[in-house]
Design a protein around this motif. Structure first.
Motif, PDB file in Angstrom:
ATOM      1  N   ASP A 109       0.532  -1.413  -0.007  1.00 50.70           N
ATOM      2  CA  ASP A 109      -0.085   0.049  -0.281  1.00 50.70           C
ATOM      3  C   ASP A 109       0.944   1.086   0.159  1.00 50.70           C
ATOM      4  O   ASP A 109       0.618   2.174   1.144  1.00 50.70           O
ATOM      5  N   THR A 110       1.363   1.392  -0.764  1.00 49.59           N
ATOM      6  CA  THR A 110       2.870   2.436  -0.861  1.00 49.59           C
ATOM      7  C   THR A 110       1.707   2.945  -1.185  1.00 49.59           C
ATOM      8  O   THR A 110       0.884   3.291  -2.432  1.00 49.59           O
ATOM      9  N   PRO A 111       2.746   5.030  -1.545  1.00 51.45           N
ATOM     10  CA  PRO A 111       1.166   6.316  -1.670  1.00 51.45           C
ATOM     11  C   PRO A 111       1.109   5.507  -3.536  1.00 51.45           C
ATOM     12  O   PRO A 111      -0.482   6.344  -3.430  1.00 51.45           O
ATOM     13  N   LYS A 112       1.396   5.479  -4.544  1.00 52.00           N
ATOM     14  CA  LYS A 112       0.852   5.531  -5.671  1.00 52.00           C
ATOM     15  C   LYS A 112       0.158   4.110  -6.115  1.00 52.00           C
ATOM     16  O   LYS A 112      -0.050   3.812  -7.029  1.00 52.00           O
ATOM     17  N   ALA A 113       0.144   3.048  -5.141  1.00 57.36           N
ATOM     18  CA  ALA A 113       0.167   1.325  -5.083  1.00 57.36           C
ATOM     19  C   ALA A 113      -1.865   1.599  -5.629  1.00 57.36           C
ATOM     20  O   ALA A 113      -2.907   2.719  -4.953  1.00 57.36           O
ATOM     21  N   ARG A 114      -1.587   0.049  -6.658  1.00 52.95           N
ATOM     22  CA  ARG A 114      -3.130   0.693  -5.971  1.00 52.95           C
ATOM     23  C   ARG A 114      -3.733  -0.715  -6.458  1.00 52.95           C
ATOM     24  O   ARG A 114      -3.166  -2.284  -6.698  1.00 52.95           O
ATOM     25  N   ARG A 115      -5.002  -1.397  -5.999  1.00 57.95           N
ATOM     26  CA  ARG A 115      -4.295  -2.929  -4.976  1.00 57.95           C
ATOM     27  C   ARG A 115      -4.990  -3.158  -5.843  1.00 57.95           C
ATOM     28  O   ARG A 115      -5.470  -4.536  -6.051  1.00 57.95           O
ATOM     29  N   ASP A 116      -5.583  -3.197  -7.118  1.00 59.11           N
ATOM     30  CA  ASP A 116      -6.103  -3.694  -8.037  1.00 59.11           C
ATOM     31  C   ASP A 116      -5.480  -4.161  -9.217  1.00 59.11           C
ATOM     32  O   ASP A 116      -5.895  -5.356  -9.779  1.00 59.11           O
ATOM     33  N   LEU A 117      -3.836  -3.759  -8.880  1.00 61.34           N
ATOM     34  CA  LEU A 117      -2.978  -4.371  -9.417  1.00 61.34           C
ATOM     35  C   LEU A 117      -2.192  -5.175  -8.947  1.00 61.34           C
ATOM     36  O   LEU A 117      -1.573  -5.691  -9.803  1.00 61.34           O
ATOM     37  N   LYS A 118      -2.314  -5.315  -7.649  1.00 59.46           N
ATOM     38  CA  LYS A 118      -1.550  -6.923  -6.842  1.00 59.46           C
ATOM     39  C   LYS A 118      -2.006  -7.660  -6.642  1.00 59.46           C
ATOM     40  O   LYS A 118      -3.613  -7.997  -6.448  1.00 59.46           O
ATOM     41  N   ILE A 119      -2.572  -8.972  -7.808  1.00 60.16           N
ATOM     42  CA  ILE A 119      -2.790  -9.809  -8.617  1.00 60.16           C
ATOM     43  C   ILE A 119      -2.371 -11.164  -7.807  1.00 60.16           C
ATOM     44  O   ILE A 119      -1.138 -11.205  -7.304  1.00 60.16           O
ATOM     45  N   ALA A 120      -3.319 -12.136  -6.829  1.00 66.42           N
ATOM     46  CA  ALA A 120      -3.069 -13.369  -6.867  1.00 66.42           C
ATOM     47  C   ALA A 120      -3.623 -14.321  -6.977  1.00 66.42           C
ATOM     48  O   ALA A 120      -4.616 -14.277  -8.164  1.00 66.42           O
ATOM     49  N   VAL A 121      -2.895 -15.486  -6.955  1.00 64.40           N
ATOM     50  CA  VAL A 121      -3.797 -16.644  -7.600  1.00 64.40           C
ATOM     51  C   VAL A 121      -3.911 -17.106  -6.784  1.00 64.40           C
ATOM     52  O   VAL A 121      -4.018 -18.170  -5.846  1.00 64.40           O
ATOM     53  N   LYS A 122      -5.708 -17.548  -6.637  1.00 64.97           N
ATOM     54  CA  LYS A 122      -6.071 -18.054  -5.759  1.00 64.97           C
ATOM     55  C   LYS A 122      -5.994 -20.108  -5.775  1.00 64.97           C
ATOM     56  O   LYS A 122      -7.419 -20.061  -6.869  1.00 64.97           O
ATOM     57  N   ALA A 123      -6.007 -20.332  -4.938  1.00 61.42           N
ATOM     58  CA  ALA A 123      -6.798 -22.475  -5.284  1.00 61.42           C
ATOM     59  C   ALA A 123      -7.653 -22.915  -4.614  1.00 61.42           C
ATOM     60  O   ALA A 123      -8.098 -22.089  -3.848  1.00 61.42           O
ATOM     61  N   PRO A 124      -7.260 -23.657  -4.796  1.00 58.12           N
ATOM     62  CA  PRO A 124      -9.181 -24.400  -4.423  1.00 58.12           C
ATOM     63  C   PRO A 124      -9.315 -24.874  -3.001  1.00 58.12           C
ATOM     64  O   PRO A 124     -10.459 -23.920  -2.877  1.00 58.12           O
ATOM     65  N   ASN A 125      -7.949 -24.887  -1.947  1.00 61.33           N
ATOM     66  CA  ASN A 125      -8.496 -23.817  -0.272  1.00 61.33           C
ATOM     67  C   ASN A 125      -8.492 -22.576  -0.061  1.00 61.33           C
ATOM     68  O   ASN A 125      -9.065 -22.947   0.696  1.00 61.33           O
TER      69      ASN A 125
END
Length: 302
Positions: A204-220
């Motif tokens: 969450d840096t000053p100009k960061a966008r959370r929608d560009l921080k991408i995760a792959v979510k496993a079935p669990n």
């Protein structure tokens, strides 16, 4: 106008250096300076030695920064950024770094400086060699570039895995776990609020966008791959940092999918190119190509 040089002051100068890097950027990072998102990421990383930031030095003409000497993580590193008309200050900045940015070797307690020089900057290369610096091949910092295609190709994941972002699911414990395991630490990550706050500060840096921080979510439900991504809107490029995949889920294309999804989203925002500071085959297979190396030249002062 008279040129002055002065001590860096975080409260006054963080944004000013950021603007300097943006305004002096040339397409493909042809300016050779730090990318502005690189500056942002380093300033909010827990590895940064904040105690000695007052050793960083700014050269100004009027109210405009024309050169900047600093380290990345700690004393002993010398990085040098220039306005295009002021490269003649190379020797001045190196003089300053040798006086004020040196570190102490943990092996033999000698003073040293690692001066980082772009491989095409012949005058600076000649200067460090003349002064007795030796190249450390292992500490070379490559920069790779990816031209963002239009239309963007489809991104594929194995059945049961899904792409998400911190804008959709901001769970810092899941982020902490995938980063810990993805950077090859054994076992489960250390727990506690302080650990999670440190992770949040990184992303969450000053100009960061959370929608560009991408995760792959496993079935669990776990995050098993993660790609941080920055979008520099003035010059319309993306910057990849950091990327991690849980070792239990490697070789499934998950890290690739996370990186490409972040780049795709930056492309929708207007980005034409993406950069990463790595020469891993992983990035080359995606389509990143080398721009230049920033070489590490080391000198010990007896």
């Amino acid at each position: 106008m008279t040129m002055i040089n002065r001590q860096y002051n975080y409260n006054l100068d963080y944004g000013k250096v950021s603007k300097f890097l943006i305004m002096n950027y040339l397409p493909g990072n042809a300016d050779g300076n730090w990318l502005e998102p690189e500056w942002e990421y380093a300033n909010f990383h827990p590895m940064l030695d904040m105690e000695h930031r007052n050793r960083w030095r700014i050269w100004e003409v009027g109210d405009e920064i024309v050169a900047f000497a600093h380290y990345e993580w700690q004393m002993g590193e010398g990085f040098f950024d220039f306005h295009s008309d002021y490269h003649y200050l190379r020797e001045t900045l190196l003089d300053y770094a040798e006086m004020h940015l040196t570190g102490i070797s943990t092996k033999d307690s000698r003073k040293y400086l690692c001066a980082y020089v772009n491989d095409y900057d012949q005058p600076m290369l000649e200067l460090v060699q003349k002064r007795g610096y030796q190249k450390d091949e292992e500490e070379t910092r490559p920069l790779y570039r990816f031209e963002i295609p239009d239309p963007f190709p489809d991104i594929h994941l194995p059945e049961g895995f899904h792409l998400t972002s911190l804008a959709e699911e901001c769970d810092w414990s899941k982020v902490h776990r995938v980063m810990w395991r993805g950077f090859n630490h054994s076992g489960e990550p250390p727990e506690g609020e302080e650990e999670l706050i440190s992770r949040q500060k990184m992303f969450d840096t000053p100009k960061a966008r959370r929608d560009l921080k991408i995760a792959v979510k496993a079935p669990n439900g776990d995050f098993v791959a993660f790609s941080g991504m920055f979008f520099e809107e003035t010059n319309q490029y993306a910057y990849v940092e950091p990327v991690a995949t849980d070792p239990d889920y490697r070789r499934l294309g998950l890290g690739k999918a996370a990186v490409l999804e972040g780049i795709r989203r930056c492309g929708e925002l207007g980005a034409k190119e993406a950069f990463v500071g790595s020469n891993q085959l992983f990035y080359q297979a995606i389509g990143f190509r080398k721009v230049f190396n920033t070489e590490c030249w080391v000198k010990y002062f007896d």
